[in-house]
Scaffold this motif. Structure first.
Motif, PDB file in Angstrom:
ATOM      1  N   ALA A 122       0.876  -1.259  -0.004  1.00 49.53           N
ATOM      2  CA  ALA A 122      -0.049   0.112  -0.008  1.00 49.53           C
ATOM      3  C   ALA A 122       0.739   1.162   0.168  1.00 49.53           C
ATOM      4  CB  ALA A 122      -1.016   0.108   1.097  1.00 49.53           C
ATOM      5  N   ALA A 123       1.860   1.293   0.889  1.00 52.36           N
ATOM      6  CA  ALA A 123       2.754   2.287   0.739  1.00 52.36           C
ATOM      7  C   ALA A 123       3.493   2.682  -0.566  1.00 52.36           C
ATOM      8  CB  ALA A 123       3.920   2.189   1.837  1.00 52.36           C
ATOM      9  N   MET A 124       3.900   1.721  -1.256  1.00 54.14           N
ATOM     10  CA  MET A 124       4.443   1.695  -2.495  1.00 54.14           C
ATOM     11  C   MET A 124       3.379   2.236  -3.606  1.00 54.14           C
ATOM     12  SD  MET A 124       6.848  -1.731  -3.235  1.00 54.14           S
ATOM     13  CE  MET A 124       5.896  -2.901  -2.219  1.00 54.14           C
ATOM     14  N   ARG A 125       2.307   1.643  -3.574  1.00 57.95           N
ATOM     15  CA  ARG A 125       1.301   2.149  -4.508  1.00 57.95           C
ATOM     16  C   ARG A 125       0.816   3.598  -4.249  1.00 57.95           C
ATOM     17  NH1 ARG A 125       0.613   1.353  -9.362  1.00 57.95           N
ATOM     18  NH2 ARG A 125       0.741  -1.025  -8.825  1.00 57.95           N
ATOM     19  N   ARG A 126       0.801   3.920  -3.082  1.00 57.00           N
ATOM     20  CA  ARG A 126       0.351   5.238  -2.568  1.00 57.00           C
ATOM     21  C   ARG A 126       1.207   6.299  -3.099  1.00 57.00           C
ATOM     22  NH1 ARG A 126      -3.508   9.186  -1.472  1.00 57.00           N
ATOM     23  NH2 ARG A 126      -2.714  10.612   0.006  1.00 57.00           N
ATOM     24  N   VAL A 127       2.734   6.108  -2.961  1.00 54.01           N
ATOM     25  CA  VAL A 127       3.640   6.921  -3.442  1.00 54.01           C
ATOM     26  C   VAL A 127       3.576   7.063  -4.980  1.00 54.01           C
ATOM     27  CG1 VAL A 127       6.115   7.304  -3.590  1.00 54.01           C
ATOM     28  CG2 VAL A 127       5.275   6.955  -1.582  1.00 54.01           C
TER      29      VAL A 127
ATOM     30  N   SER B 137      12.958   0.496  -0.746  1.00 52.78           N
ATOM     31  CA  SER B 137      13.570   1.209  -1.933  1.00 52.78           C
ATOM     32  C   SER B 137      12.469   1.936  -2.761  1.00 52.78           C
ATOM     33  CB  SER B 137      13.935  -0.027  -2.752  1.00 52.78           C
ATOM     34  OG  SER B 137      14.370   0.267  -3.807  1.00 52.78           O
ATOM     35  N   VAL B 138      11.655   1.543  -2.719  1.00 53.38           N
ATOM     36  CA  VAL B 138      10.159   2.058  -3.830  1.00 53.38           C
ATOM     37  C   VAL B 138       9.763   3.467  -3.224  1.00 53.38           C
ATOM     38  CG1 VAL B 138       8.082   1.929  -4.953  1.00 53.38           C
ATOM     39  CG2 VAL B 138       9.821   0.182  -5.104  1.00 53.38           C
ATOM     40  N   VAL B 139       9.666   3.443  -2.091  1.00 48.22           N
ATOM     41  CA  VAL B 139       9.173   4.654  -1.278  1.00 48.22           C
ATOM     42  C   VAL B 139      10.227   5.807  -1.318  1.00 48.22           C
ATOM     43  CG1 VAL B 139       8.220   5.618   1.013  1.00 48.22           C
ATOM     44  CG2 VAL B 139       7.462   3.638   0.052  1.00 48.22           C
ATOM     45  N   SER B 140      11.593   5.461  -1.137  1.00 41.44           N
ATOM     46  CA  SER B 140      12.436   6.483  -1.148  1.00 41.44           C
ATOM     47  C   SER B 140      12.845   6.862  -2.552  1.00 41.44           C
ATOM     48  CB  SER B 140      13.735   5.670  -0.632  1.00 41.44           C
ATOM     49  OG  SER B 140      14.950   6.511  -0.956  1.00 41.44           O
ATOM     50  N   GLU B 141      12.762   6.245  -3.784  1.00 43.59           N
ATOM     51  CA  GLU B 141      12.800   6.338  -4.888  1.00 43.59           C
ATOM     52  C   GLU B 141      11.660   7.450  -5.299  1.00 43.59           C
ATOM     53  OE1 GLU B 141      14.670   7.235  -8.009  1.00 43.59           O
ATOM     54  OE2 GLU B 141      15.291   5.327  -7.292  1.00 43.59           O
ATOM     55  N   GLY B 142      10.353   6.960  -4.694  1.00 43.07           N
ATOM     56  CA  GLY B 142       9.278   7.708  -4.998  1.00 43.07           C
ATOM     57  C   GLY B 142       9.390   9.149  -4.579  1.00 43.07           C
ATOM     58  N   LEU B 143      10.071   9.401  -3.404  1.00 49.31           N
ATOM     59  CA  LEU B 143       9.864  10.914  -2.971  1.00 49.31           C
ATOM     60  C   LEU B 143      10.876  11.478  -3.537  1.00 49.31           C
ATOM     61  CD1 LEU B 143      10.315  10.500   1.004  1.00 49.31           C
ATOM     62  CD2 LEU B 143       8.247  10.546  -0.245  1.00 49.31           C
ATOM     63  N   GLU B 144      12.065  10.747  -4.406  1.00 53.53           N
ATOM     64  CA  GLU B 144      12.856  11.798  -5.437  1.00 53.53           C
ATOM     65  C   GLU B 144      11.965  12.305  -6.430  1.00 53.53           C
ATOM     66  OE1 GLU B 144      16.512  10.313  -6.753  1.00 53.53           O
ATOM     67  OE2 GLU B 144      16.493   8.866  -5.132  1.00 53.53           O
ATOM     68  N   CYS B 145      10.913  11.786  -6.848  1.00 50.38           N
ATOM     69  CA  CYS B 145      10.027  12.134  -7.984  1.00 50.38           C
ATOM     70  C   CYS B 145       9.260  13.493  -7.690  1.00 50.38           C
ATOM     71  CB  CYS B 145       8.722  11.062  -8.335  1.00 50.38           C
ATOM     72  SG  CYS B 145       9.562   9.743  -8.810  1.00 50.38           S
ATOM     73  N   PHE B 146       9.519  13.959  -6.197  1.00 43.95           N
ATOM     74  CA  PHE B 146       9.126  15.339  -5.888  1.00 43.95           C
ATOM     75  C   PHE B 146      10.049  16.333  -5.569  1.00 43.95           C
ATOM     76  CE2 PHE B 146       6.112  12.029  -4.607  1.00 43.95           C
ATOM     77  CZ  PHE B 146       4.671  12.540  -5.005  1.00 43.95           C
ATOM     78  N   GLY B 147      11.310  15.916  -5.918  1.00 47.02           N
ATOM     79  CA  GLY B 147      12.420  16.876  -5.541  1.00 47.02           C
ATOM     80  C   GLY B 147      12.477  17.177  -4.195  1.00 47.02           C
ATOM     81  N   GLY B 148      12.559  18.402  -3.943  1.00 48.55           N
ATOM     82  CA  GLY B 148      13.009  18.859  -2.660  1.00 48.55           C
ATOM     83  C   GLY B 148      11.971  18.729  -1.780  1.00 48.55           C
TER      84      GLY B 148
ATOM     85  N   ASP C 164       5.715  19.122   5.921  1.00 48.01           N
ATOM     86  CA  ASP C 164       4.451  19.492   5.920  1.00 48.01           C
ATOM     87  C   ASP C 164       3.630  19.145   4.409  1.00 48.01           C
ATOM     88  OD1 ASP C 164       5.854  21.446   4.471  1.00 48.01           O
ATOM     89  OD2 ASP C 164       4.982  23.162   5.706  1.00 48.01           O
ATOM     90  N   THR C 165       4.382  18.701   3.745  1.00 44.54           N
ATOM     91  CA  THR C 165       3.629  18.139   2.457  1.00 44.54           C
ATOM     92  C   THR C 165       3.113  16.822   2.546  1.00 44.54           C
ATOM     93  OG1 THR C 165       5.725  16.803   1.465  1.00 44.54           O
ATOM     94  CG2 THR C 165       5.681  19.126   0.913  1.00 44.54           C
ATOM     95  N   GLY C 166       3.624  16.292   3.704  1.00 43.75           N
ATOM     96  CA  GLY C 166       2.694  14.984   3.915  1.00 43.75           C
ATOM     97  C   GLY C 166       3.512  13.689   3.137  1.00 43.75           C
ATOM     98  N   LEU C 167       4.776  13.975   2.566  1.00 40.35           N
ATOM     99  CA  LEU C 167       5.232  12.749   1.825  1.00 40.35           C
ATOM    100  C   LEU C 167       6.463  12.283   2.812  1.00 40.35           C
ATOM    101  CD1 LEU C 167       5.636  14.928  -1.374  1.00 40.35           C
ATOM    102  CD2 LEU C 167       4.164  13.055  -1.018  1.00 40.35           C
ATOM    103  N   PRO C 168       7.304  12.807   3.437  1.00 41.52           N
ATOM    104  CA  PRO C 168       8.296  12.058   4.080  1.00 41.52           C
ATOM    105  C   PRO C 168       7.738  11.030   5.032  1.00 41.52           C
ATOM    106  CG  PRO C 168       8.790  14.590   4.110  1.00 41.52           C
ATOM    107  CD  PRO C 168       7.397  14.325   3.628  1.00 41.52           C
TER     108      PRO C 168
END
Length: 631
Positions: free
Chosen positions: A367-372, A454-465, A471-475
């Motif tokens: 679910a975490a992978m799919r959400r990101v 691995s996927v969630v970490s890579e997924g956060l890179e898709c949003f840059g900084g 407070d974006t709710g991403l980390p």
């Protein structure tokens, strides 16, 4: 006369001063007027200049560009792989009954549940140890959103669905899909639900009257009756060796209950209504705890008057993630509990619970992978860089597609384990099904957890900084994902548990898996899709290599356990994706299966297992240069 002359002189001076002041005032007014006019002209010219040059950085104007946040998709209808899988495995009559509910819940998850989950992140639990008058109260304070999530969990039947028998062997799969939609937006309320589900499974198979009462609460859809359960096993010595680290003791009372005395080191869902826990039974005749003689107990966390059941909340854990969830160190000081397993059979009694909680762990990972991925997918169509939207950059497309392939692999593994568990619970599973379930449960848990990181970490890179800004709710997705490889057993512990399953079944579990994989691959090869033949051959080759290694090098099995488990995950997922692609006949499913099988499926490296690994690790360590504890 002299005085009169002085008065006249004074009047002349005053009169002159008045004229000077008056003249000065007119000049001052003119100067002020001219200055104001010049400022207005300057401001007007500046505004014209900024307008011509499209410069907007002035006072409250922050520029033409502001970043657009990702928009949320329906977690069910916009998941092409999930809907395709369910279409394949569910009978038409079951699909017709549950589809609308899943569509509705997929929308509710992002429109109603997600704001509650965010509120739990912003207003984390805390303990009020004493009241204003000095009385110890150990009041665990959680926000209203946390309480609302408990109510929603009951209403949606997130536990009840698996036990109502409405859809027979598909009850468990239906429940797990709803939990999959709930988990990534629930502010970690998925964690107490995992333990509640494990307790319900245990209660259903236990003859204790206390557990029968608990079962009615744990599986209720009525929010006023619904209970959650804790799982208080870990003690100060910590680790997965529960048998060797439990110091809690139980003393029997005249009425048949027991009083528990001990210190629970890592007690999640501290606000639960009940818990299952382990202790050694002692008595005046036998005051010493029996070695590896743990017994399981059922304990309600509060007395009839609402006060804690002789439990002291020592502190809440300060965790990396899962901060929405109250996890505490607890002192049990005569807590009233009831024995629900045979004496000394506590570890064996939690086996069913572990199957359930490990499945929940995998569901949360997927679910975490799919959400990101869904958030990154939407964001890539809104964010522009280097003259075009991110989604149109070929390198981004490749990166995102690789994450998609990994996620689909983990999803199909987890869905399949849930499907087999449902068959076993409904009494229609074959012996081979049950063997595969026992073997694949720990492998599923370890593999999906690692891939989620691995996927969630890579997924956060898709949003840059922005992926690094709280407070974006991403980390929070990355912080919370880190618990997945740890909770319910680390990767190494799961690898050893898989080996234990092989040994206890005398190799039958591995044989059943071999036949399962070969059967799926041969069925795909017997079809008309020639494009999948090469991938089928790769899966077959990998399973043969694995069996050959295990037969030739039994002495290397333990150090190789982790790599063997990973290899089995790759091989089994490959067979599942090929089976799905052959049914789907779509180019995307075919491409996903081919990509999965193109990677190394057999991940064993024998030379490493006989190397001097200890020397590599300890190289440079000098005990004389160690200066004491970190804290």
């Amino acid at each position: 006369m002299l005085l009169l002359q002085h008065h006249k002189a004074a009047r002349r001076i005053i009169s002159s001063s008045v004229r000077l002041v008056s003249t000065g005032s007119r000049e001052s007014k003119y100067a002020a007027h001219q200055l104001k006019k010049d400022q207005q002209n300057s401001a007007s010219n500046q505004e014209e200049l900024k307008t011509r040059l499209r410069i907007q950085f002035s006072r409250a104007r922050l520029g033409y560009f502001t970043q657009t946040p990702p928009h949320q998709e329906n977690l069910f209808t916009n998941n092409a792989f999930l809907t395709s899988y369910l279409t394949r495995v569910l009978p038409n009559e079951v699909r017709a009954e549950i589809w609308d509910d899943l569509e509705r819940f997929g929308k509710r998850a992002v429109t109603e549940i997600y704001p509650l989950g965010r509120e739990c992140e912003r207003n984390q639990p805390f303990v009020r140890t004493f009241n204003a008058w000095g009385n110890r109260v150990d009041d665990l304070v959680t926000c209203q959103a946390w309480k609302d999530l408990k109510k929603i969990s009951a209403e949606e039947g997130l536990i009840a669905t698996a036990y109502e028998g409405k859809f027979a062997e598909y009850d468990r799969l239906y429940q797990m899909i709803k939990l999959y939609l709930f988990a990534p937006v629930s502010g970690l309320y998925s964690c107490p639900l995992a333990m509640t589900d494990g307790a319900a499974k245990t209660a259903k198979t236990t003859g204790s009257p206390h557990m029968k009462k608990a079962y009615q609460h744990l599986t209720s859809r009525d929010p006023s009756k619904f209970w959650t359960s804790g799982q208080w096993m870990t003690e100060k010595r910590g680790g997965s060796d529960v048998s060797g680290s439990t110091e809690t003791v139980a003393v029997e009372e005249a009425n048949g209950s027991h009083q528990l005395f001990g210190y629970k080191w890592f007690s999640s869902a501290t606000d639960s209504d009940m818990t299952l826990t382990l202790a050694n039974i002692i008595s005046e005749e036998e005051p010493e705890p029996k070695p590896r003689g743990l017994t399981m107990f059922y304990m309600e966390t509060r007395k009839d008057d609402g006060s804690l059941n002789n439990i002291e909340i020592v502190k809440l854990k300060d965790k990396l993630g899962t901060r929405q969830l109250p996890t505490a160190e607890l002192l049990l000081d005569g807590s009233v509990a009831y024995q629900v397993s045979e004496e000394g059979r506590g570890i064996a009694s939690i086996a069913n619970m572990l199957t359930i909680t490990r499945l929940h762990n995998a569901i949360s990972a997927c679910a975490a992978m799919r959400r990101v991925l869904q958030l990154a997918r939407d964001y890539s169509q809104r964010r522009s860089a280097f003259g075009k939207v991110v989604e149109s950059h070929t390198l981004h497309q490749l990166t995102a597609s690789r994450m998609e392939v990994i996620t689909r692999g983990c999803e199909i593994l987890t869905y399949e384990v849930a499907r087999i568990l449902g068959r076993e619970e409904a009494g229609v599973a074959s012996k081979e099904d049950s063997l595969v379930l026992r073997l694949m449960t720990p492998i599923m848990k370890l593999f999906t957890a690692k891939m989620a990181m691995s996927v969630v970490s890579e997924g956060l890179e898709c949003f840059g900084g922005q992926g690094y800004i709280e407070d974006t709710g991403l980390p929070v997705h990355l912080r919370d994902a880190q618990v997945l490889p740890i909770w319910e057993g680390t990767t190494n512990i799961m690898s050893l548990d898989f080996l234990r399953a092989v040994v206890k079944t005398e190799g039958q579990a591995l044989t059943a898996l071999y036949k399962d994989v070969k059967g799926r691959v041969e069925e795909v090869k017997g079809g008309q899709n020639r494009a999948l033949e090469d991938s089928c051959d790769k899966v077959t080759q990998a399973i043969e290599q694995l069996v050959n290694f295990l037969q030739r090098c039994p002495e290397l099995v333990q150090p190789a356990a982790r790599d063997v488990a990973t290899s089995i995950a790759h091989i089994y997922i490959g067979s599942l994706l090929l089976e799905h692609a052959a049914w789907d006949k779509g180019s995307i499913s075919e491409e996903v299966a081919k990509r999965w099988c193109a990677q190394p499926l057999f991940c064993v490296t024998p030379a490493e297992y006989t190397a001097d690994n200890q020397s590599i690790v300890m190289d440079g360590y000098n005990a004389d240069e160690v200066y004491g504890p970190m804290f």
